[in-house]
Design a protein around this motif. Structure first.
Motif, PDB file in Angstrom:
ATOM      1  N   GLY A 138      15.325  30.770  65.552  1.00  0.00           N
ATOM      2  CA  GLY A 138      16.314  31.601  64.880  1.00  0.00           C
ATOM      3  C   GLY A 138      16.494  31.231  63.420  1.00  0.00           C
ATOM      4  O   GLY A 138      15.888  30.290  62.902  1.00  0.00           O
ATOM      5  N   THR A 139      17.344  31.992  62.756  1.00  0.00           N
ATOM      6  CA  THR A 139      17.597  31.831  61.321  1.00  0.00           C
ATOM      7  C   THR A 139      19.093  31.855  61.070  1.00  0.00           C
ATOM      8  O   THR A 139      19.831  32.620  61.701  1.00  0.00           O
ATOM      9  CB  THR A 139      16.922  32.962  60.521  1.00  0.00           C
ATOM     10  N   ASP A 140      19.530  30.990  60.154  1.00  0.00           N
ATOM     11  CA  ASP A 140      20.945  30.949  59.761  1.00  0.00           C
ATOM     12  C   ASP A 140      21.008  31.152  58.254  1.00  0.00           C
ATOM     13  O   ASP A 140      20.542  30.316  57.484  1.00  0.00           O
ATOM     14  CB  ASP A 140      21.560  29.594  60.153  1.00  0.00           C
ATOM     15  N   ILE A 141      21.560  32.300  57.820  1.00  0.00           N
ATOM     16  CA  ILE A 141      21.698  32.602  56.400  1.00  0.00           C
ATOM     17  C   ILE A 141      23.166  32.490  56.047  1.00  0.00           C
ATOM     18  O   ILE A 141      24.039  33.057  56.700  1.00  0.00           O
ATOM     19  CB  ILE A 141      21.177  34.025  56.081  1.00  0.00           C
ATOM     20  N   GLN A 142      23.453  31.720  54.977  1.00  0.00           N
ATOM     21  CA  GLN A 142      24.817  31.553  54.511  1.00  0.00           C
ATOM     22  C   GLN A 142      24.974  32.151  53.125  1.00  0.00           C
ATOM     23  O   GLN A 142      24.167  31.863  52.224  1.00  0.00           O
ATOM     24  CB  GLN A 142      25.206  30.069  54.487  1.00  0.00           C
ATOM     25  N   VAL A 143      25.993  32.977  52.979  1.00  0.00           N
ATOM     26  CA  VAL A 143      26.300  33.618  51.702  1.00  0.00           C
ATOM     27  C   VAL A 143      27.546  32.946  51.130  1.00  0.00           C
ATOM     28  O   VAL A 143      28.560  32.857  51.806  1.00  0.00           O
ATOM     29  CB  VAL A 143      26.540  35.123  51.881  1.00  0.00           C
ATOM     30  N   PHE A 144      27.414  32.436  49.899  1.00  0.00           N
ATOM     31  CA  PHE A 144      28.542  31.772  49.219  1.00  0.00           C
ATOM     32  C   PHE A 144      29.028  32.649  48.089  1.00  0.00           C
ATOM     33  O   PHE A 144      28.266  32.994  47.186  1.00  0.00           O
ATOM     34  CB  PHE A 144      28.084  30.415  48.667  1.00  0.00           C
ATOM     35  N   LEU A 145      30.320  33.001  48.136  1.00  0.00           N
ATOM     36  CA  LEU A 145      30.925  33.824  47.090  1.00  0.00           C
ATOM     37  C   LEU A 145      32.176  33.127  46.568  1.00  0.00           C
ATOM     38  O   LEU A 145      32.958  32.585  47.366  1.00  0.00           O
ATOM     39  CB  LEU A 145      31.298  35.205  47.639  1.00  0.00           C
ATOM     40  N   PRO A 146      32.382  33.134  45.249  1.00  0.00           N
ATOM     41  CA  PRO A 146      33.621  32.512  44.723  1.00  0.00           C
ATOM     42  C   PRO A 146      34.846  33.350  45.086  1.00  0.00           C
ATOM     43  O   PRO A 146      34.813  34.582  44.974  1.00  0.00           O
ATOM     44  CB  PRO A 146      33.388  32.496  43.201  1.00  0.00           C
ATOM     45  N   ALA A 147      35.884  32.673  45.554  1.00  0.00           N
ATOM     46  CA  ALA A 147      37.123  33.383  45.884  1.00  0.00           C
ATOM     47  C   ALA A 147      37.729  33.943  44.604  1.00  0.00           C
ATOM     48  O   ALA A 147      37.522  33.414  43.511  1.00  0.00           O
ATOM     49  CB  ALA A 147      38.097  32.443  46.584  1.00  0.00           C
ATOM     50  N   ALA A 148      38.488  35.033  44.745  1.00  0.00           N
ATOM     51  CA  ALA A 148      39.093  35.666  43.577  1.00  0.00           C
ATOM     52  C   ALA A 148      40.023  34.692  42.855  1.00  0.00           C
ATOM     53  O   ALA A 148      40.137  34.725  41.624  1.00  0.00           O
ATOM     54  CB  ALA A 148      39.845  36.928  43.994  1.00  0.00           C
ATOM     55  N   SER A 149      40.675  33.792  43.596  1.00  0.00           N
ATOM     56  CA  SER A 149      41.596  32.835  42.984  1.00  0.00           C
ATOM     57  C   SER A 149      40.873  31.806  42.148  1.00  0.00           C
ATOM     58  O   SER A 149      41.483  31.138  41.296  1.00  0.00           O
ATOM     59  CB  SER A 149      42.398  32.120  44.081  1.00  0.00           C
ATOM     60  N   ALA A 150      39.568  31.645  42.376  1.00  0.00           N
ATOM     61  CA  ALA A 150      38.800  30.663  41.601  1.00  0.00           C
ATOM     62  C   ALA A 150      38.386  31.208  40.253  1.00  0.00           C
ATOM     63  O   ALA A 150      37.867  30.470  39.444  1.00  0.00           O
ATOM     64  CB  ALA A 150      37.550  30.240  42.384  1.00  0.00           C
ATOM     65  N   ASP A 189      46.415  31.723  54.703  1.00  0.00           N
ATOM     66  CA  ASP A 189      46.694  32.375  53.426  1.00  0.00           C
ATOM     67  C   ASP A 189      45.656  33.474  53.196  1.00  0.00           C
ATOM     68  O   ASP A 189      44.492  33.214  52.905  1.00  0.00           O
ATOM     69  CB  ASP A 189      46.649  31.347  52.295  1.00  0.00           C
ATOM     70  N   GLU A 190      46.081  34.729  53.299  1.00  0.00           N
ATOM     71  CA  GLU A 190      45.153  35.851  53.178  1.00  0.00           C
ATOM     72  C   GLU A 190      44.574  35.977  51.772  1.00  0.00           C
ATOM     73  O   GLU A 190      43.493  36.562  51.597  1.00  0.00           O
ATOM     74  CB  GLU A 190      45.869  37.150  53.557  1.00  0.00           C
ATOM     75  N   GLN A 191      45.260  35.436  50.771  1.00  0.00           N
ATOM     76  CA  GLN A 191      44.768  35.541  49.401  1.00  0.00           C
ATOM     77  C   GLN A 191      43.422  34.837  49.233  1.00  0.00           C
ATOM     78  O   GLN A 191      42.614  35.211  48.370  1.00  0.00           O
ATOM     79  CB  GLN A 191      45.789  34.937  48.421  1.00  0.00           C
ATOM     80  N   LEU A 192      43.172  33.823  50.069  1.00  0.00           N
ATOM     81  CA  LEU A 192      41.916  33.069  49.965  1.00  0.00           C
ATOM     82  C   LEU A 192      40.718  33.871  50.465  1.00  0.00           C
ATOM     83  O   LEU A 192      39.569  33.482  50.240  1.00  0.00           O
ATOM     84  CB  LEU A 192      42.022  31.760  50.749  1.00  0.00           C
ATOM     85  N   LEU A 193      40.986  34.993  51.151  1.00  0.00           N
ATOM     86  CA  LEU A 193      39.908  35.837  51.669  1.00  0.00           C
ATOM     87  C   LEU A 193      39.460  36.890  50.666  1.00  0.00           C
ATOM     88  O   LEU A 193      38.537  37.648  50.939  1.00  0.00           O
ATOM     89  CB  LEU A 193      40.365  36.525  52.963  1.00  0.00           C
ATOM     90  N   ASN A 194      40.120  36.927  49.511  1.00  0.00           N
ATOM     91  CA  ASN A 194      39.793  37.937  48.509  1.00  0.00           C
ATOM     92  C   ASN A 194      38.661  37.464  47.600  1.00  0.00           C
ATOM     93  O   ASN A 194      38.620  36.299  47.194  1.00  0.00           O
ATOM     94  CB  ASN A 194      41.014  38.250  47.651  1.00  0.00           C
ATOM     95  N   VAL A 195      37.751  38.375  47.297  1.00  0.00           N
ATOM     96  CA  VAL A 195      36.711  38.117  46.306  1.00  0.00           C
ATOM     97  C   VAL A 195      36.711  39.266  45.307  1.00  0.00           C
ATOM     98  O   VAL A 195      37.172  40.371  45.621  1.00  0.00           O
ATOM     99  CB  VAL A 195      35.307  37.987  46.948  1.00  0.00           C
ATOM    100  N   SER A 196      36.200  39.005  44.106  1.00  0.00           N
ATOM    101  CA  SER A 196      36.099  40.056  43.095  1.00  0.00           C
ATOM    102  C   SER A 196      34.684  40.598  43.092  1.00  0.00           C
ATOM    103  O   SER A 196      33.716  39.833  43.058  1.00  0.00           O
ATOM    104  CB  SER A 196      36.442  39.482  41.709  1.00  0.00           C
ATOM    105  N   GLY A 197      34.551  41.918  43.123  1.00  0.00           N
ATOM    106  CA  GLY A 197      33.208  42.484  43.113  1.00  0.00           C
ATOM    107  C   GLY A 197      33.195  43.976  43.339  1.00  0.00           C
ATOM    108  O   GLY A 197      34.228  44.646  43.349  1.00  0.00           O
ATOM    109  N   ASN A 198      31.996  44.469  43.560  1.00  0.00           N
ATOM    110  CA  ASN A 198      31.789  45.881  43.844  1.00  0.00           C
ATOM    111  C   ASN A 198      31.643  46.051  45.349  1.00  0.00           C
ATOM    112  O   ASN A 198      30.736  45.499  45.961  1.00  0.00           O
ATOM    113  CB  ASN A 198      30.537  46.385  43.121  1.00  0.00           C
TER     114      ASN A 198
END
Length: 450
Positions: free
Chosen positions: A438-450, A332-341
């Protein structure tokens, strides 16, 4: 747990404890009254029995007739008249030992065992002594107590239910001004810091409102100061640096390559460029702290954003080795959407990927995209120098650089800027790192549907 819920539960617990204590008192006094009343009835029968059997006359016949006609026959009622021996002592005819000894010692006694009640006294008749005992059971009194227990139990359950709803209504009413205050505070952002909370009276809510208003006064002053700086810094600071850089470049072109002047001018140009980069980073960092409503907000495909960020990194660092893992993205491509600049998010992801490439000395960097619980997760993992465990908590502090990064160029602005941007988008950043692993950085963003 909300304070309103806590107050409801505390009110319920306190009221329940009071009800339990009240019910216990009621039952206790009912037991006492019931037993005392029954013992009085037994004592009356002891006296009548003594009069009828030891002092017969015309009155005793009347007593006998009244007793037979009007006195209730008790369950398992039994009369005993025991004459003392020639030595004046009594022989126990099978009465409870405690009761028998008590009567002998005190002249009269009452005793209860289970639901069997005893009353007795010693009566003198001439030179003889008699022990008069009446025993009976009290099933009606027991039934009365059981019925009272049932009434108290159902009354207790009903009262607890009523108290629960009354407590909820009470706490809802008490916290109405707090909810109103909260709703008002939630409407205040950096774009309308001039707004103030209304307050009347002299209660705690009024004091809290006044405290918020004082804080808003300080915040409004701070934001105006920052706004003025950000608005003016571009022209006031960049223009002189641009002029200096242009003049130095012109002077370099007029000097010989191997001259001392050329070396000095080249150093000045390098430091001027570095100062310009630091200034640009600081201005962007300050701008990223503004309220999101001031930015150009739109729906962004995060996978496309990642490709744009990787393209930007490779333009600056062509030797970068970046692998993309989109194996876990949903259909579902809609789940890949986020709201932002788009520009700000691109800058944040670019900074993180660029750092991963730089501090891994351009070894493989893996960028992975996944979706979990309506959150878009971007993982950037490198095989670089890592970050010492004791310094992990400081890496998002502006201008802080880890102790093992001295050989790498940087100003310590990239990660703080990325964190500001991600927070602006109501997201968060997590980091795991091990030195030389090494380093593992994770970025968490709310999906637009949320």
């Amino acid at each position: 747990m909300k304070i309103q819920t806590k107050i409801t539960l505390h009110f319920l617990a306190l009221s329940t404890a009071i009800l339990l204590l009240l019910n216990a008192f009621i039952l206790y006094f009912e037991y006492q009254f019931n037993y005392k009343d029954f013992f009085k009835r037994l004592e009356a029968r002891v006296n009548i029995t003594a009069d009828i059997r030891l002092f017969p006359d015309e009155k005793t016949k009347a007593y006998q007739e009244v007793r037979n006609r009007y006195l209730e026959k008790l369950d398992a009622e039994k009369e005993q008249l025991i004459k003392s021996g020639p030595d004046g002592k009594f022989t126990n005819p099978g009465l409870p030992k405690v009761f028998f000894n008590d009567v002998i010692n005190n002249g009269n006694a009452e005793f209860k065992k289970n639901n069997q009640f005893y009353a007795g006294k010693i009566v003198k008749h001439g030179d003889d002594k008699y022990l008069v005992v009446v025993s009976a059971q009290n099933p009606y009194g027991l039934l009365e107590i059981q019925e009272l227990q049932e009434v108290l139990f159902y009354g207790f359950i009903g009262s607890v239910i009523i108290i629960l709803f009354a407590g909820k209504a009470f706490s809802f009413y008490i916290f109405a001004p707090v909810r109103k205050l909260t709703d008002k505070v939630n409407t205040i952002t950096s774009s309308n810091l001039h707004m103030r909370l209304e307050h009347t009276g002299k209660d705690e809510i009024a004091e809290l409102s006044e405290t918020f208003n004082n804080m808003l006064n300080r915040l409004e002053t701070a934001f105006e100061t920052q706004n003025n700086f950000v608005s003016n810094a571009s022209h006031e600071l960049r223009t002189p640096l641009t002029i200096i850089n242009s003049e130095v470049e012109l002077a370099i072109n007029k000097t010989k390559t191997d001259s001392e002047e050329h070396t000095i001018l080249t150093t000045i140009q390098s430091e001027t460029n570095k100062l310009t980069q630091i200034l640009n980073g600081l201005l962007t960092l300050a701008q990223s702290g503004y309220d999101g409503k001031k930015q150009n907000w739109q729906t962004i495909r995060i996978d496309e954003l990642i490709w744009e960020a990787i393209s930007s990194v490779k333009k600056i660092q062509p030797q970068s080795d970046i692998e993309v893992d989109f194996a876990d993205i949903p259909s579902d491509e809609q789940l890949l959407n986020v709201s932002g600049n788009n520009n700000l998010l691109n800058l944040a992801i670019t900074n993180i990927i660029s750092n991963a490439c730089k501090y891994s000395e351009f070894r493989l960097v893996t960028v992975k995209l996944s979706i979990e619980d309506k959150k878009v997760i971007i993982s950037i993992k490198d095989l670089g120098i890592g970050i010492p465990a004791t310094e992990l908590q400081h890496i998002f502090v502006p201008f802080f650089r880890a102790s093992n990064t001295h050989e790498f160029k940087g100003h310590g602005v990239g990660l703080p800027l990325a964190l500001n941007i991600i927070r602006l988008h109501k997201g968060s950043i997590g980091i795991r790192s091990e030195v030389n692993m090494g380093t593992d950085i994770q970025v968490f963003l709310p999906a637009a549907s949320a």
